[in-house]
Motif scaffolding. Structure first.
Motif, PDB file in Angstrom:
ATOM      1  N   LYS A 157       0.821  -1.203   0.000  1.00 21.65           N
ATOM      2  CA  LYS A 157       0.000   0.000   0.000  1.00 21.65           C
ATOM      3  C   LYS A 157       0.858   1.257   0.000  1.00 21.65           C
ATOM      4  O   LYS A 157       0.513   2.254  -0.605  1.00 21.65           O
ATOM      5  CB  LYS A 157      -0.997   0.001   1.149  1.00 21.65           C
ATOM      6  CG  LYS A 157      -0.410  -0.037   2.507  1.00 21.65           C
ATOM      7  CD  LYS A 157      -1.512  -0.166   3.542  1.00 21.65           C
ATOM      8  CE  LYS A 157      -0.923  -0.565   4.861  1.00 21.65           C
ATOM      9  NZ  LYS A 157      -1.922  -0.949   5.815  1.00 21.65           N
ATOM     10  N   PHE A 190       2.175   1.662  -3.613  1.00 24.62           N
ATOM     11  CA  PHE A 190       1.126   2.223  -4.464  1.00 24.62           C
ATOM     12  C   PHE A 190       0.946   3.710  -4.186  1.00 24.62           C
ATOM     13  O   PHE A 190       0.758   4.502  -5.106  1.00 24.62           O
ATOM     14  CB  PHE A 190      -0.207   1.497  -4.217  1.00 24.62           C
ATOM     15  CG  PHE A 190      -0.445   0.337  -5.135  1.00 24.62           C
ATOM     16  CD1 PHE A 190      -1.540   0.318  -5.957  1.00 24.62           C
ATOM     17  CD2 PHE A 190       0.426  -0.746  -5.158  1.00 24.62           C
ATOM     18  CE1 PHE A 190      -1.789  -0.768  -6.802  1.00 24.62           C
ATOM     19  CE2 PHE A 190       0.195  -1.824  -5.978  1.00 24.62           C
ATOM     20  CZ  PHE A 190      -0.913  -1.837  -6.812  1.00 24.62           C
ATOM     21  N   GLY A 191       0.978   4.096  -2.916  1.00 20.65           N
ATOM     22  CA  GLY A 191       0.840   5.508  -2.562  1.00 20.65           C
ATOM     23  C   GLY A 191       1.952   6.347  -3.168  1.00 20.65           C
ATOM     24  O   GLY A 191       1.716   7.445  -3.691  1.00 20.65           O
ATOM     25  N   TYR A 199       1.341   6.577  -6.997  1.00 16.31           N
ATOM     26  CA  TYR A 199       0.254   7.513  -7.295  1.00 16.31           C
ATOM     27  C   TYR A 199       0.711   8.953  -7.087  1.00 16.31           C
ATOM     28  O   TYR A 199       0.457   9.824  -7.918  1.00 16.31           O
ATOM     29  CB  TYR A 199      -0.955   7.247  -6.391  1.00 16.31           C
ATOM     30  CG  TYR A 199      -1.899   6.192  -6.879  1.00 16.31           C
ATOM     31  CD1 TYR A 199      -1.443   4.954  -7.303  1.00 16.31           C
ATOM     32  CD2 TYR A 199      -3.265   6.411  -6.900  1.00 16.31           C
ATOM     33  CE1 TYR A 199      -2.311   3.977  -7.731  1.00 16.31           C
ATOM     34  CE2 TYR A 199      -4.145   5.443  -7.330  1.00 16.31           C
ATOM     35  CZ  TYR A 199      -3.655   4.231  -7.740  1.00 16.31           C
ATOM     36  OH  TYR A 199      -4.524   3.267  -8.163  1.00 16.31           O
ATOM     37  N   VAL A 242       3.155  10.050  -9.890  1.00 15.72           N
ATOM     38  CA  VAL A 242       2.471  10.288 -11.165  1.00 15.72           C
ATOM     39  C   VAL A 242       1.733  11.623 -11.131  1.00 15.72           C
ATOM     40  O   VAL A 242       1.822  12.426 -12.074  1.00 15.72           O
ATOM     41  CB  VAL A 242       1.503   9.122 -11.490  1.00 15.72           C
ATOM     42  CG1 VAL A 242       0.576   9.480 -12.638  1.00 15.72           C
ATOM     43  CG2 VAL A 242       2.287   7.863 -11.810  1.00 15.72           C
ATOM     44  N   ILE A 243       1.020  11.895 -10.056  1.00 19.07           N
ATOM     45  CA  ILE A 243       0.293  13.165  -9.940  1.00 19.07           C
ATOM     46  C   ILE A 243       1.263  14.333  -9.885  1.00 19.07           C
ATOM     47  O   ILE A 243       1.023  15.384 -10.485  1.00 19.07           O
ATOM     48  CB  ILE A 243      -0.634  13.150  -8.705  1.00 19.07           C
ATOM     49  CG1 ILE A 243      -1.740  12.112  -8.897  1.00 19.07           C
ATOM     50  CG2 ILE A 243      -1.212  14.522  -8.420  1.00 19.07           C
ATOM     51  CD1 ILE A 243      -2.657  12.380 -10.079  1.00 19.07           C
ATOM     52  N   ALA A 279      -3.363  12.105  -3.468  1.00 16.42           N
ATOM     53  CA  ALA A 279      -3.062  11.015  -4.402  1.00 16.42           C
ATOM     54  C   ALA A 279      -2.319   9.891  -3.688  1.00 16.42           C
ATOM     55  O   ALA A 279      -2.565   8.709  -3.941  1.00 16.42           O
ATOM     56  CB  ALA A 279      -2.240  11.533  -5.581  1.00 16.42           C
ATOM     57  N   PHE A 280      -1.402  10.238  -2.774  1.00 19.72           N
ATOM     58  CA  PHE A 280      -0.675   9.239  -1.993  1.00 19.72           C
ATOM     59  C   PHE A 280      -1.655   8.406  -1.162  1.00 19.72           C
ATOM     60  O   PHE A 280      -1.609   7.173  -1.163  1.00 19.72           O
ATOM     61  CB  PHE A 280       0.351   9.914  -1.088  1.00 19.72           C
ATOM     62  CG  PHE A 280       1.057   8.962  -0.167  1.00 19.72           C
ATOM     63  CD1 PHE A 280       2.131   8.216  -0.625  1.00 19.72           C
ATOM     64  CD2 PHE A 280       0.642   8.796   1.141  1.00 19.72           C
ATOM     65  CE1 PHE A 280       2.774   7.321   0.209  1.00 19.72           C
ATOM     66  CE2 PHE A 280       1.282   7.910   1.983  1.00 19.72           C
ATOM     67  CZ  PHE A 280       2.353   7.170   1.516  1.00 19.72           C
ATOM     68  N   LEU A 337      -4.890   8.065  -1.644  1.00 22.53           N
ATOM     69  CA  LEU A 337      -5.739   7.309  -2.556  1.00 22.53           C
ATOM     70  C   LEU A 337      -5.030   6.044  -3.046  1.00 22.53           C
ATOM     71  O   LEU A 337      -5.636   4.973  -3.121  1.00 22.53           O
ATOM     72  CB  LEU A 337      -6.149   8.174  -3.744  1.00 22.53           C
ATOM     73  CG  LEU A 337      -7.059   7.518  -4.771  1.00 22.53           C
ATOM     74  CD1 LEU A 337      -8.421   7.228  -4.153  1.00 22.53           C
ATOM     75  CD2 LEU A 337      -7.211   8.406  -5.985  1.00 22.53           C
ATOM     76  N   GLY A 338      -3.740   6.140  -3.351  1.00 22.92           N
ATOM     77  CA  GLY A 338      -2.975   4.978  -3.773  1.00 22.92           C
ATOM     78  C   GLY A 338      -2.884   3.919  -2.691  1.00 22.92           C
ATOM     79  O   GLY A 338      -3.012   2.719  -2.953  1.00 22.92           O
ATOM     80  N   HIS A 346      -6.272   2.316  -2.388  1.00 24.51           N
ATOM     81  CA  HIS A 346      -6.510   1.448  -3.542  1.00 24.51           C
ATOM     82  C   HIS A 346      -5.777   0.114  -3.385  1.00 24.51           C
ATOM     83  O   HIS A 346      -6.331  -0.955  -3.645  1.00 24.51           O
ATOM     84  CB  HIS A 346      -6.082   2.159  -4.823  1.00 24.51           C
ATOM     85  CG  HIS A 346      -6.405   1.413  -6.070  1.00 24.51           C
ATOM     86  ND1 HIS A 346      -5.567   1.381  -7.139  1.00 24.51           N
ATOM     87  CD2 HIS A 346      -7.466   0.641  -6.413  1.00 24.51           C
ATOM     88  CE1 HIS A 346      -6.100   0.643  -8.089  1.00 24.51           C
ATOM     89  NE2 HIS A 346      -7.248   0.176  -7.673  1.00 24.51           N
TER      90      HIS A 346
END
Length: 94
Positions: free
Chosen positions: A33, A36-37, A40, A43-44, A70-71, A73-74, A77
């Motif tokens: 996780k 992924f954060g 994300y 990328v943003i 975004a972090f 949210l990643g 997700h």
């Protein structure tokens, strides 16, 4: 029922220690996780830099909260994607 990855013993979800091999049962994404954060957020960050350089000016006080969102949210997700992942870990005594 879930099978232990080490010994094959079947147990119900929520068990913390396998009764067959006495290994620790871990659920969910774990460190994925955070990965992924970071992905994300990165990328943003680069998307915002591109927009800032080519189309319109984005103020720094607006960009940082967007990147932090975004972090988060990643991370959420990844936790959702890997919520059914089960891993059994056996600690070896030295």
């Amino acid at each position: 029922m879930i099978k232990c990855g080490l010994c094959g013993y079947e147990f119900e979800r929520g068990v913390k220690i396998c009764r067959g091999c006495h290994g620790t049962v871990k659920y969910g994404a774990g460190g994925l996780k955070w990965l992924f954060g970071i992905i994300y957020g990165t990328v943003i960050f680069y998307a915002l830099r591109y927009v800032n350089d080519h189309w319109l000016t984005i103020q720094d006080k607006i960009a940082l909260p967007i990147i932090l969102c975004a972090f988060v949210l990643g991370a959420i997700h990844a936790a959702y994607l890997f919520r059914n992942q089960v891993k059994t870990v056996k600690v070896v005594a030295k």
